[in-house]
Motif scaffolding. Structure first.
Motif, PDB file in Angstrom:
ATOM      1  N   VAL A 280       0.229 -41.132 -48.856  1.00  0.00           N
ATOM      2  CA  VAL A 280      -0.695 -41.615 -49.882  1.00  0.00           C
ATOM      3  C   VAL A 280      -2.121 -41.191 -49.581  1.00  0.00           C
ATOM      4  O   VAL A 280      -2.876 -40.799 -50.479  1.00  0.00           O
ATOM      5  N   ALA A 281      -2.510 -41.250 -48.316  1.00  0.00           N
ATOM      6  CA  ALA A 281      -3.895 -40.981 -47.939  1.00  0.00           C
ATOM      7  C   ALA A 281      -4.232 -39.495 -47.828  1.00  0.00           C
ATOM      8  O   ALA A 281      -5.410 -39.124 -47.907  1.00  0.00           O
ATOM      9  N   GLN A 282      -3.237 -38.626 -47.680  1.00  0.00           N
ATOM     10  CA  GLN A 282      -3.517 -37.208 -47.454  1.00  0.00           C
ATOM     11  C   GLN A 282      -4.338 -36.567 -48.574  1.00  0.00           C
ATOM     12  O   GLN A 282      -5.315 -35.850 -48.295  1.00  0.00           O
ATOM     13  N   PRO A 283      -4.011 -36.779 -49.860  1.00  0.00           N
ATOM     14  CA  PRO A 283      -4.837 -36.183 -50.913  1.00  0.00           C
ATOM     15  C   PRO A 283      -6.278 -36.673 -50.890  1.00  0.00           C
ATOM     16  O   PRO A 283      -7.191 -35.930 -51.255  1.00  0.00           O
ATOM     17  N   TRP A 284      -6.504 -37.906 -50.456  1.00  0.00           N
ATOM     18  CA  TRP A 284      -7.864 -38.424 -50.367  1.00  0.00           C
ATOM     19  C   TRP A 284      -8.634 -37.700 -49.260  1.00  0.00           C
ATOM     20  O   TRP A 284      -9.797 -37.355 -49.434  1.00  0.00           O
ATOM     21  N   ARG A 285      -7.968 -37.461 -48.143  1.00  0.00           N
ATOM     22  CA  ARG A 285      -8.628 -36.699 -47.069  1.00  0.00           C
ATOM     23  C   ARG A 285      -8.899 -35.273 -47.518  1.00  0.00           C
ATOM     24  O   ARG A 285      -9.961 -34.706 -47.224  1.00  0.00           O
ATOM     25  N   ASP A 286      -7.944 -34.679 -48.235  1.00  0.00           N
ATOM     26  CA  ASP A 286      -8.147 -33.320 -48.740  1.00  0.00           C
ATOM     27  C   ASP A 286      -9.342 -33.251 -49.680  1.00  0.00           C
ATOM     28  O   ASP A 286      -9.996 -32.208 -49.792  1.00  0.00           O
ATOM     29  N   ALA A 287      -9.610 -34.364 -50.365  1.00  0.00           N
ATOM     30  CA  ALA A 287     -10.724 -34.411 -51.307  1.00  0.00           C
ATOM     31  C   ALA A 287     -12.049 -34.752 -50.623  1.00  0.00           C
ATOM     32  O   ALA A 287     -13.073 -34.881 -51.297  1.00  0.00           O
ATOM     33  N   GLY A 288     -12.030 -34.901 -49.295  1.00  0.00           N
ATOM     34  CA  GLY A 288     -13.276 -35.141 -48.569  1.00  0.00           C
ATOM     35  C   GLY A 288     -13.423 -36.519 -47.961  1.00  0.00           C
ATOM     36  O   GLY A 288     -14.391 -36.773 -47.237  1.00  0.00           O
ATOM     37  N   LYS A 289     -12.468 -37.429 -48.233  1.00  0.00           N
ATOM     38  CA  LYS A 289     -12.550 -38.780 -47.667  1.00  0.00           C
ATOM     39  C   LYS A 289     -11.908 -38.772 -46.268  1.00  0.00           C
ATOM     40  O   LYS A 289     -10.870 -39.379 -46.026  1.00  0.00           O
ATOM     41  N   THR A 290     -12.573 -38.052 -45.347  1.00  0.00           N
ATOM     42  CA  THR A 290     -12.000 -37.844 -44.026  1.00  0.00           C
ATOM     43  C   THR A 290     -11.941 -39.115 -43.190  1.00  0.00           C
ATOM     44  O   THR A 290     -11.221 -39.170 -42.188  1.00  0.00           O
ATOM     45  N   ASP A 291     -12.682 -40.136 -43.602  1.00  0.00           N
ATOM     46  CA  ASP A 291     -12.649 -41.410 -42.875  1.00  0.00           C
ATOM     47  C   ASP A 291     -11.347 -42.165 -43.108  1.00  0.00           C
ATOM     48  O   ASP A 291     -11.011 -43.076 -42.342  1.00  0.00           O
ATOM     49  N   LEU A 292     -10.617 -41.773 -44.148  1.00  0.00           N
ATOM     50  CA  LEU A 292      -9.387 -42.482 -44.482  1.00  0.00           C
ATOM     51  C   LEU A 292      -8.213 -41.917 -43.687  1.00  0.00           C
ATOM     52  O   LEU A 292      -7.278 -41.328 -44.225  1.00  0.00           O
ATOM     53  N   THR A 293      -8.275 -42.117 -42.397  1.00  0.00           N
ATOM     54  CA  THR A 293      -7.161 -41.732 -41.538  1.00  0.00           C
ATOM     55  C   THR A 293      -5.975 -42.642 -41.830  1.00  0.00           C
ATOM     56  O   THR A 293      -6.115 -43.708 -42.445  1.00  0.00           O
ATOM     57  N   THR A 294      -4.809 -42.233 -41.379  1.00  0.00           N
ATOM     58  CA  THR A 294      -3.628 -43.070 -41.592  1.00  0.00           C
ATOM     59  C   THR A 294      -3.844 -44.455 -41.000  1.00  0.00           C
ATOM     60  O   THR A 294      -3.488 -45.474 -41.617  1.00  0.00           O
ATOM     61  N   ARG A 295      -4.443 -44.521 -39.823  1.00  0.00           N
ATOM     62  CA  ARG A 295      -4.672 -45.818 -39.181  1.00  0.00           C
ATOM     63  C   ARG A 295      -5.656 -46.662 -39.987  1.00  0.00           C
ATOM     64  O   ARG A 295      -5.440 -47.877 -40.159  1.00  0.00           O
ATOM     65  N   ALA A 296      -6.713 -46.050 -40.494  1.00  0.00           N
ATOM     66  CA  ALA A 296      -7.704 -46.798 -41.276  1.00  0.00           C
ATOM     67  C   ALA A 296      -7.075 -47.356 -42.550  1.00  0.00           C
ATOM     68  O   ALA A 296      -7.350 -48.502 -42.943  1.00  0.00           O
TER      69      ALA A 296
END
Length: 313
Positions: A280-296
């Motif tokens: 779920v979080a991978q597309p958000w990280r790809d879009a620049g939300k790098t703070d949204l790690t799996t743990r976060a």
């Protein structure tokens, strides 16, 4: 003409299929990968028109074909029903759900202007817009209902995050062991969340499109609301999930009357995310939300589920 790399990205049979659905004198001049999708590859195709201008189409391709036929047929049906409805959805151009003509199952549709917005800034303005758009979707009464919704988790498949509030999660899991509450059916997007909503590039106070209708279903409005609430909670913090529920009602949407019934749907969607937090979080990280790690994101999910149990449990 497409350059060599772009020709490799869009396979020859698919290029030929797309070309068959263009106007006379039109040609594909450029291909660009679009990011954000989880289940399918998305590409924007620039089409050269007879008058020397360009227009864009979007090609959706399922390389993993396990659910492709079902999802593409559902999306094609939804886009056909949405035409002229007032809901800003793409227009269907063509669909090849079984890869009878393309290398992989594919769908061709019109391109909508706008962009997804995942920033915290401006959230106060966007949440009511999202709520009003979802109310409008639920107000649709299609001539042919889509198939009934399918639950995305069971009590036995939930994955409790490491360090989570064990008591809250055990209580939440017990909630979804019970039978689903009665509900009045509505037309559901089934994946309505910020990643599938486009906002005006110049004025983020206006929605220009809602995309990804591959899981359109018939079911309780609470389920769509719960899904968007979960995504907002993971993207921006648990309070925003709860605020979206309020915004939906403020916009005229009707949810289950009993707190226990609302809790069922909200918890069901939150727990469903536990099984695939990283995905779920991978597309958000790809879009620049790098703070949204799996743990976060796991920590936010834990806080959200706990907040639901404290508020409605």
């Amino acid at each position: 003409m497409l350059n060599h790399d772009e020709a490799l990205a869009v396979r020859p049979l698919t290029l030929a299929w797309v070309s068959q659905h263009l106007e006379v004198g039109e040609r594909i001049i450029r291909s660009e990968a679009l990011h954000g999708g989880i289940t399918a590859q998305m590409r924007r195709l620039a089409i050269g028109t007879r008058d020397g201008g360009t227009r864009d189409l979007v090609l959706r391709t399922f390389v993993n074909t396990e659910h492709a036929e079902d999802w593409l047929n559902r999306e094609a049906g939804a886009l056909t029903q949405l035409a002229g409805s007032g809901v800003p959805a793409p227009g269907l151009v063509a669909v090849d759900p079984t890869a009878a003509h393309c290398e992989y199952p594919s769908l061709l549709m019109t391109h909508l202007a706008g962009r997804t917005v995942l920033d915290d800034e401006g959230l106060e303005t966007r949440v009511p817009l999202l709520a009003r758009q979802l109310v409008a979707i639920h107000a649709l009464r299609p001539a042919e209902r889509p198939r009934d919704y399918v639950a995305w988790t069971t009590a036995d498949s939930v994955v409790t995050p490491k360090g989570a509030d064990a008591a809250a999660w055990a209580a939440a899991i017990d909630v979804i062991r019970k039978p689903a509450p009665p509900y009045e059916g509505r037309f559901l997007h089934r994946d309505f969340q910020p990643g599938n909503v486009l906002f005006d590039v110049l004025s983020p106070a206006r929605i220009t499109g809602v995309v990804d209708w591959a899981q359109t279903s018939w079911g309780p409005a609470d389920l769509d609301v719960a899904h968007c609430a979960t995504n907002l909670a993971l993207l921006h913090g648990p309070v925003w999930g709860l605020r979206f529920v309020e915004a939906y009602e403020d916009a005229g949407g009707v949810l289950a009357a009993a707190a226990s019934e609302r809790l069922y749907w909200l918890v069901r969607d939150g727990l469903a995310c536990s099984e695939e937090v990283g995905l779920v979080a991978q597309p958000w990280r790809d879009a620049g939300k790098t703070d949204l790690t799996t743990r976060a994101v796991e920590q936010r999910l834990d806080a959200y589920v706990t907040a639901l149990m404290d508020t409605l449990g």
